[in-house]
Motif scaffolding. Structure first.
Motif, PDB file in Angstrom:
ATOM      1  N   ASP A 184       0.797  -1.228   0.000  1.00 55.54           N
ATOM      2  CA  ASP A 184       0.000   0.000   0.000  1.00 55.54           C
ATOM      3  C   ASP A 184       0.832   1.282   0.000  1.00 55.54           C
ATOM      4  N   GLY A 185       2.074   1.184   0.359  1.00 57.49           N
ATOM      5  CA  GLY A 185       2.902   2.376   0.471  1.00 57.49           C
ATOM      6  C   GLY A 185       2.708   3.103   1.783  1.00 57.49           C
ATOM      7  N   LYS A 186       1.866   2.553   2.667  1.00 56.56           N
ATOM      8  CA  LYS A 186       1.600   3.165   3.971  1.00 56.56           C
ATOM      9  C   LYS A 186       1.695   2.098   5.049  1.00 56.56           C
ATOM     10  N   ILE A 187       1.956   2.551   6.249  1.00 52.57           N
ATOM     11  CA  ILE A 187       2.025   1.649   7.399  1.00 52.57           C
ATOM     12  C   ILE A 187       0.872   2.003   8.334  1.00 52.57           C
ATOM     13  N   TYR A 188       0.049   1.019   8.640  1.00 56.88           N
ATOM     14  CA  TYR A 188      -1.083   1.219   9.524  1.00 56.88           C
ATOM     15  C   TYR A 188      -0.830   0.486  10.834  1.00 56.88           C
ATOM     16  N   LEU A 189      -0.554   1.244  11.899  1.00 57.89           N
ATOM     17  CA  LEU A 189      -0.357   0.691  13.230  1.00 57.89           C
ATOM     18  C   LEU A 189      -1.287   1.405  14.199  1.00 57.89           C
ATOM     19  N   ASP A 190      -1.820   0.668  15.149  1.00 60.91           N
ATOM     20  CA  ASP A 190      -2.627   1.291  16.185  1.00 60.91           C
ATOM     21  C   ASP A 190      -1.914   1.153  17.531  1.00 60.91           C
ATOM     22  N   MET A 191      -2.565   1.572  18.586  1.00 60.25           N
ATOM     23  CA  MET A 191      -1.947   1.545  19.912  1.00 60.25           C
ATOM     24  C   MET A 191      -1.622   0.127  20.363  1.00 60.25           C
ATOM     25  N   ASN A 192      -2.467  -0.828  20.039  1.00 57.68           N
ATOM     26  CA  ASN A 192      -2.207  -2.203  20.452  1.00 57.68           C
ATOM     27  C   ASN A 192      -0.928  -2.747  19.814  1.00 57.68           C
ATOM     28  N   ASP A 193      -0.685  -2.403  18.561  1.00 54.02           N
ATOM     29  CA  ASP A 193       0.559  -2.818  17.908  1.00 54.02           C
ATOM     30  C   ASP A 193       1.766  -2.232  18.633  1.00 54.02           C
ATOM     31  N   GLY A 194       1.657  -0.980  19.002  1.00 52.33           N
ATOM     32  CA  GLY A 194       2.743  -0.325  19.740  1.00 52.33           C
ATOM     33  C   GLY A 194       2.982  -0.965  21.086  1.00 52.33           C
ATOM     34  N   TYR A 195       1.901  -1.321  21.786  1.00 51.62           N
ATOM     35  CA  TYR A 195       2.042  -1.979  23.083  1.00 51.62           C
ATOM     36  C   TYR A 195       2.728  -3.337  22.956  1.00 51.62           C
ATOM     37  N   VAL A 196       2.374  -4.100  21.947  1.00 52.93           N
ATOM     38  CA  VAL A 196       2.975  -5.422  21.750  1.00 52.93           C
ATOM     39  C   VAL A 196       4.454  -5.287  21.411  1.00 52.93           C
ATOM     40  N   ILE A 197       4.780  -4.384  20.498  1.00 52.92           N
ATOM     41  CA  ILE A 197       6.181  -4.184  20.114  1.00 52.92           C
ATOM     42  C   ILE A 197       6.992  -3.691  21.312  1.00 52.92           C
ATOM     43  N   PHE A 198       6.470  -2.712  22.031  1.00 52.33           N
ATOM     44  CA  PHE A 198       7.159  -2.193  23.209  1.00 52.33           C
ATOM     45  C   PHE A 198       7.315  -3.275  24.275  1.00 52.33           C
ATOM     46  N   GLY A 199       6.284  -4.078  24.470  1.00 50.39           N
ATOM     47  CA  GLY A 199       6.348  -5.160  25.455  1.00 50.39           C
ATOM     48  C   GLY A 199       7.410  -6.184  25.114  1.00 50.39           C
ATOM     49  N   CYS A 200       7.523  -6.560  23.849  1.00 50.86           N
ATOM     50  CA  CYS A 200       8.541  -7.527  23.425  1.00 50.86           C
ATOM     51  C   CYS A 200       9.942  -6.974  23.650  1.00 50.86           C
ATOM     52  N   ILE A 201      10.140  -5.725  23.305  1.00 50.16           N
ATOM     53  CA  ILE A 201      11.452  -5.112  23.514  1.00 50.16           C
ATOM     54  C   ILE A 201      11.749  -5.004  25.008  1.00 50.16           C
ATOM     55  N   ALA A 202      10.747  -4.667  25.803  1.00 56.35           N
ATOM     56  CA  ALA A 202      10.936  -4.579  27.250  1.00 56.35           C
ATOM     57  C   ALA A 202      11.291  -5.932  27.845  1.00 56.35           C
ATOM     58  N   ILE A 203      10.654  -7.001  27.364  1.00 54.09           N
ATOM     59  CA  ILE A 203      10.974  -8.345  27.857  1.00 54.09           C
ATOM     60  C   ILE A 203      12.418  -8.700  27.526  1.00 54.09           C
ATOM     61  N   LEU A 204      12.834  -8.435  26.292  1.00 59.22           N
ATOM     62  CA  LEU A 204      14.209  -8.732  25.901  1.00 59.22           C
ATOM     63  C   LEU A 204      15.217  -7.949  26.738  1.00 59.22           C
ATOM     64  N   LEU A 205      14.957  -6.674  26.970  1.00 64.07           N
ATOM     65  CA  LEU A 205      15.860  -5.870  27.780  1.00 64.07           C
ATOM     66  C   LEU A 205      15.860  -6.305  29.238  1.00 64.07           C
ATOM     67  N   ALA A 206      14.706  -6.659  29.775  1.00 64.12           N
ATOM     68  CA  ALA A 206      14.622  -7.093  31.168  1.00 64.12           C
ATOM     69  C   ALA A 206      15.376  -8.398  31.384  1.00 64.12           C
ATOM     70  N   ILE A 207      15.265  -9.324  30.450  1.00 63.59           N
ATOM     71  CA  ILE A 207      15.985 -10.598  30.576  1.00 63.59           C
ATOM     72  C   ILE A 207      17.487 -10.343  30.650  1.00 63.59           C
ATOM     73  N   GLU A 208      17.987  -9.502  29.774  1.00 64.30           N
ATOM     74  CA  GLU A 208      19.425  -9.222  29.757  1.00 64.30           C
ATOM     75  C   GLU A 208      19.856  -8.434  30.988  1.00 64.30           C
ATOM     76  N   ALA A 209      19.012  -7.515  31.464  1.00 66.46           N
ATOM     77  CA  ALA A 209      19.361  -6.726  32.642  1.00 66.46           C
ATOM     78  C   ALA A 209      19.440  -7.602  33.886  1.00 66.46           C
ATOM     79  N   VAL A 210      18.483  -8.496  34.061  1.00 65.98           N
ATOM     80  CA  VAL A 210      18.495  -9.387  35.217  1.00 65.98           C
ATOM     81  C   VAL A 210      19.684 -10.336  35.139  1.00 65.98           C
ATOM     82  N   ARG A 211      19.964 -10.841  33.949  1.00 60.69           N
ATOM     83  CA  ARG A 211      21.109 -11.743  33.775  1.00 60.69           C
ATOM     84  C   ARG A 211      22.410 -11.036  34.138  1.00 60.69           C
ATOM     85  N   ALA A 212      22.588  -9.803  33.667  1.00 62.18           N
ATOM     86  CA  ALA A 212      23.805  -9.044  33.966  1.00 62.18           C
ATOM     87  C   ALA A 212      23.906  -8.734  35.459  1.00 62.18           C
ATOM     88  N   PHE A 213      22.782  -8.413  36.091  1.00 66.24           N
ATOM     89  CA  PHE A 213      22.773  -8.112  37.520  1.00 66.24           C
ATOM     90  C   PHE A 213      23.174  -9.331  38.339  1.00 66.24           C
TER      91      PHE A 213
END
Length: 76
Positions: free
Chosen positions: A34-63
């Motif tokens: 389509d030449g456009k990207i259609y994202l809503d708030m739920n998509d943002g929450y899922v993407i942010f949540g996945c990135i947060a999980i990945l960062l939290a796993i590494e932070a706890v492991r390093a700690f």
């Protein structure tokens, strides 16, 4: 580190990475088709949540690794 904990961390990493790849594929196909990207708030929450999980796993492991390293009990 316990082997069971390592398997749990790897499982969570794989699930989060798969979800991010699916969203990346969906975004890329929408952009190509389509030449456009259609994202809503739920998509943002899922993407942010996945990135947060990945960062939290590494932070706890390093700690934990840092704390075990100071005591001289590091068992990698």
């Amino acid at each position: 580190m316990d082997i069971k904990n390592q398997h749990i961390r790897n499982f969570l990493r794989i699930i989060a990475a798969i979800i991010l790849l699916v969203y990346l594929y969906d975004i890329a196909t929408d952009k190509i088709r389509d030449g456009k990207i259609y994202l809503d708030m739920n998509d943002g929450y899922v993407i942010f949540g996945c990135i947060a999980i990945l960062l939290a796993i590494e932070a706890v492991r390093a700690f934990v690794k840092k704390k075990l390293g100071k005591d001289g009990k590091s068992h990698e």
